[in-house]
Scaffold this motif. Structure first.
Motif, PDB file in Angstrom:
ATOM      1  N   ALA A  52       0.818  -1.210   0.000  1.00 56.30           N
ATOM      2  CA  ALA A  52       0.000   0.000   0.000  1.00 56.30           C
ATOM      3  C   ALA A  52       0.856   1.266   0.000  1.00 56.30           C
ATOM      4  N   VAL A  53       1.925   1.267   0.780  1.00 53.48           N
ATOM      5  CA  VAL A  53       2.814   2.442   0.835  1.00 53.48           C
ATOM      6  C   VAL A  53       3.534   2.613  -0.500  1.00 53.48           C
ATOM      7  N   LEU A  54       4.039   1.523  -1.063  1.00 56.04           N
ATOM      8  CA  LEU A  54       4.704   1.602  -2.357  1.00 56.04           C
ATOM      9  C   LEU A  54       3.742   2.124  -3.426  1.00 56.04           C
ATOM     10  N   ALA A  55       2.511   1.644  -3.410  1.00 60.37           N
ATOM     11  CA  ALA A  55       1.507   2.097  -4.378  1.00 60.37           C
ATOM     12  C   ALA A  55       1.201   3.583  -4.205  1.00 60.37           C
ATOM     13  N   LYS A  56       1.167   4.042  -2.963  1.00 61.90           N
ATOM     14  CA  LYS A  56       0.882   5.454  -2.683  1.00 61.90           C
ATOM     15  C   LYS A  56       1.899   6.369  -3.367  1.00 61.90           C
ATOM     16  N   PHE A  57       3.150   5.925  -3.448  1.00 67.69           N
ATOM     17  CA  PHE A  57       4.207   6.723  -4.063  1.00 67.69           C
ATOM     18  C   PHE A  57       4.539   6.239  -5.483  1.00 67.69           C
ATOM     19  N   ASN A  58       3.679   5.378  -6.037  1.00 67.26           N
ATOM     20  CA  ASN A  58       3.870   4.837  -7.387  1.00 67.26           C
ATOM     21  C   ASN A  58       5.250   4.192  -7.563  1.00 67.26           C
ATOM     22  N   CYS A  59       5.642   3.409  -6.561  1.00 71.93           N
ATOM     23  CA  CYS A  59       6.936   2.719  -6.598  1.00 71.93           C
ATOM     24  C   CYS A  59       6.696   1.216  -6.657  1.00 71.93           C
ATOM     25  N   LYS A  60       7.657   0.510  -7.260  1.00 65.96           N
ATOM     26  CA  LYS A  60       7.546  -0.943  -7.363  1.00 65.96           C
ATOM     27  C   LYS A  60       8.439  -1.675  -6.373  1.00 65.96           C
ATOM     28  N   SER A  61       9.391  -0.961  -5.793  1.00 65.10           N
ATOM     29  CA  SER A  61      10.306  -1.603  -4.853  1.00 65.10           C
ATOM     30  C   SER A  61      10.735  -0.596  -3.783  1.00 65.10           C
ATOM     31  N   VAL A  62      11.345  -1.130  -2.729  1.00 63.64           N
ATOM     32  CA  VAL A  62      11.845  -0.278  -1.648  1.00 63.64           C
ATOM     33  C   VAL A  62      12.979   0.601  -2.177  1.00 63.64           C
ATOM     34  N   THR A  63      13.791   0.047  -3.060  1.00 66.94           N
ATOM     35  CA  THR A  63      14.888   0.826  -3.650  1.00 66.94           C
ATOM     36  C   THR A  63      14.337   2.041  -4.381  1.00 66.94           C
ATOM     37  N   GLU A  64      13.271   1.829  -5.137  1.00 67.35           N
ATOM     38  CA  GLU A  64      12.637   2.932  -5.862  1.00 67.35           C
ATOM     39  C   GLU A  64      12.036   3.946  -4.884  1.00 67.35           C
ATOM     40  N   LEU A  65      11.453   3.450  -3.780  1.00 65.43           N
ATOM     41  CA  LEU A  65      10.873   4.342  -2.770  1.00 65.43           C
ATOM     42  C   LEU A  65      11.959   5.198  -2.128  1.00 65.43           C
ATOM     43  N   ARG A  66      13.114   4.596  -1.844  1.00 58.71           N
ATOM     44  CA  ARG A  66      14.221   5.345  -1.227  1.00 58.71           C
ATOM     45  C   ARG A  66      14.711   6.492  -2.117  1.00 58.71           C
ATOM     46  N   LYS A  67      14.513   6.367  -3.422  1.00 60.66           N
ATOM     47  CA  LYS A  67      14.950   7.389  -4.373  1.00 60.66           C
ATOM     48  C   LYS A  67      13.830   8.379  -4.735  1.00 60.66           C
ATOM     49  N   ASN A  68      12.612   8.077  -4.306  1.00 63.53           N
ATOM     50  CA  ASN A  68      11.460   8.914  -4.661  1.00 63.53           C
ATOM     51  C   ASN A  68      11.580  10.276  -3.979  1.00 63.53           C
ATOM     52  N   LYS A  69      11.607  11.335  -4.772  1.00 65.58           N
ATOM     53  CA  LYS A  69      11.819  12.682  -4.240  1.00 65.58           C
ATOM     54  C   LYS A  69      10.698  13.125  -3.306  1.00 65.58           C
ATOM     55  N   THR A  70       9.471  12.805  -3.647  1.00 65.91           N
ATOM     56  CA  THR A  70       8.337  13.183  -2.791  1.00 65.91           C
ATOM     57  C   THR A  70       8.447  12.502  -1.436  1.00 65.91           C
ATOM     58  N   PHE A  71       8.779  11.209  -1.462  1.00 66.86           N
ATOM     59  CA  PHE A  71       8.935  10.463  -0.209  1.00 66.86           C
ATOM     60  C   PHE A  71      10.086  11.022   0.615  1.00 66.86           C
ATOM     61  N   LEU A  72      11.212  11.244  -0.028  1.00 65.68           N
ATOM     62  CA  LEU A  72      12.387  11.765   0.683  1.00 65.68           C
ATOM     63  C   LEU A  72      12.102  13.118   1.327  1.00 65.68           C
ATOM     64  N   MET A  73      11.420  13.987   0.607  1.00 60.04           N
ATOM     65  CA  MET A  73      11.122  15.304   1.139  1.00 60.04           C
ATOM     66  C   MET A  73      10.158  15.210   2.326  1.00 60.04           C
ATOM     67  N   MET A 101       9.878  12.782   4.414  1.00 61.17           N
ATOM     68  CA  MET A 101      10.448  12.060   5.548  1.00 61.17           C
ATOM     69  C   MET A 101      11.734  12.711   6.066  1.00 61.17           C
ATOM     70  N   THR A 102      11.985  13.943   5.671  1.00 57.98           N
ATOM     71  CA  THR A 102      13.196  14.644   6.087  1.00 57.98           C
ATOM     72  C   THR A 102      13.320  14.642   7.609  1.00 57.98           C
ATOM     73  N   GLY A 103      14.470  14.239   8.092  1.00 62.81           N
ATOM     74  CA  GLY A 103      14.736  14.249   9.529  1.00 62.81           C
ATOM     75  C   GLY A 103      14.232  13.024  10.272  1.00 62.81           C
ATOM     76  N   GLU A 104      13.619  12.081   9.576  1.00 60.40           N
ATOM     77  CA  GLU A 104      13.109  10.876  10.235  1.00 60.40           C
ATOM     78  C   GLU A 104      13.910   9.671   9.772  1.00 60.40           C
ATOM     79  N   ASP A 105      14.078   8.723  10.681  1.00 57.99           N
ATOM     80  CA  ASP A 105      14.837   7.516  10.393  1.00 57.99           C
ATOM     81  C   ASP A 105      13.885   6.339  10.258  1.00 57.99           C
ATOM     82  N   ILE A 106      13.795   5.747   9.089  1.00 56.31           N
ATOM     83  CA  ILE A 106      12.963   4.568   8.859  1.00 56.31           C
ATOM     84  C   ILE A 106      13.874   3.500   8.277  1.00 56.31           C
ATOM     85  N   SER A 107      13.818   2.291   8.851  1.00 57.51           N
ATOM     86  CA  SER A 107      14.724   1.242   8.394  1.00 57.51           C
ATOM     87  C   SER A 107      14.110   0.338   7.327  1.00 57.51           C
TER      88      SER A 107
END
Length: 155
Positions: free
Chosen positions: A63-84, A86-92
Motif C-alpha cells: 500500500a505504501v509503495l503504491a501510494k508513491f507509485n513505486c515498485k520496490s523499496v529501492t525505488e521508494l528510497r529514491k522517490n523525491k516526494t517520499f524523501l522530502m 520524511m526529512t529528519g526521520e529515520d525509517i529502516s
C-alpha cells in the motif's frame, strides 16, 4: 424468550406447530422465524462480528509503495516526494512496525486498529499510535523528553 429446550420435540408436536402455522392464514418471514425458534426451544443468537485481522507487513508495504507509485523499496528510497516528506526521520524498512508507521501516515488507519477503547483513544483510534504527538509537543520519541532546541545566537 423461551428457555433452551432440554429434550427434542416429537413428530406429533412438530406437526401440531405446523398445523397452527398453516391455520394462521398467512405465512410470513416473522411467523416462520417464530416457528423455527419454537422448534429450537429458544431465540436464535446473532453471530459475533468477526474481528479484523491484523495487517501484515506485506500488505502495508504494498500500500505504501503504491501510494508513491513505486515498485520496490529501492525505488521508494529514491522517490523525491517520499524523501522530502520524511526529512529528519529515520525509517529502516525492515520491520512490520516501520511499514505500519508509514501506512498510518500515508494510507490510513488499519481496520484492526479501529474501534479501540482506552484513555488514548478518540473515536476508536489510538491517537498516540497514529498521530505522532511527539512532533506536536516537540518531544524526542526515543527519550520522551523535550528536544533541545538551539537559539539562533548559539548556532
Amino acid at each position: 424468550m423461551a428457555a433452551a429446550r432440554t429434550k427434542k420435540l416429537t413428530k406429533p408436536e412438530v406437526e401440531s406447530l405446523i398445523q397452527g402455522l398453516l391455520q394462521s392464514g398467512s405465512i410470513t418471514h416473522d411467523s416462520l422465524l417464530e416457528f423455527a425458534e419454537r422448534v429450537n426451544g429458544s431465540v436464535f443468537k446473532s453471530p459475533a462480528k468477526p474481528k479484523a485481522k491484523a495487517m501484515t507487513m506485506t500488505t502495508a508495504k504494498k500500500a505504501v509503495l503504491a501510494k508513491f507509485n513505486c515498485k520496490s523499496v529501492t525505488e521508494l528510497r529514491k522517490n523525491k516526494t517520499f524523501l522530502m516528506s520524511m526529512t529528519g526521520e529515520d525509517i529502516s524498512f525492515k520491520t512490520k512496525d516501520d511499514w505500519l508507521k508509514l501506512y498510518r501516515r500515508w494510507v490510513g488507519v488499519p481496520e484492526s486498529e479501529r474501534g479501540l477503547e482506552g484513555p488514548a483513544c478518540i473515536n476508536g483510534i489510538n491517537v498516540l499510535e497514529n498521530f505522532r504527538p511527539w512532533h506536536v509537543f516537540g518531544l524526542d520519541p526515543k527519550k520522551r523528553q523535550p528536544k533541545i532546541l538551539k537559539r539562533p545566537s548559539e548556532i
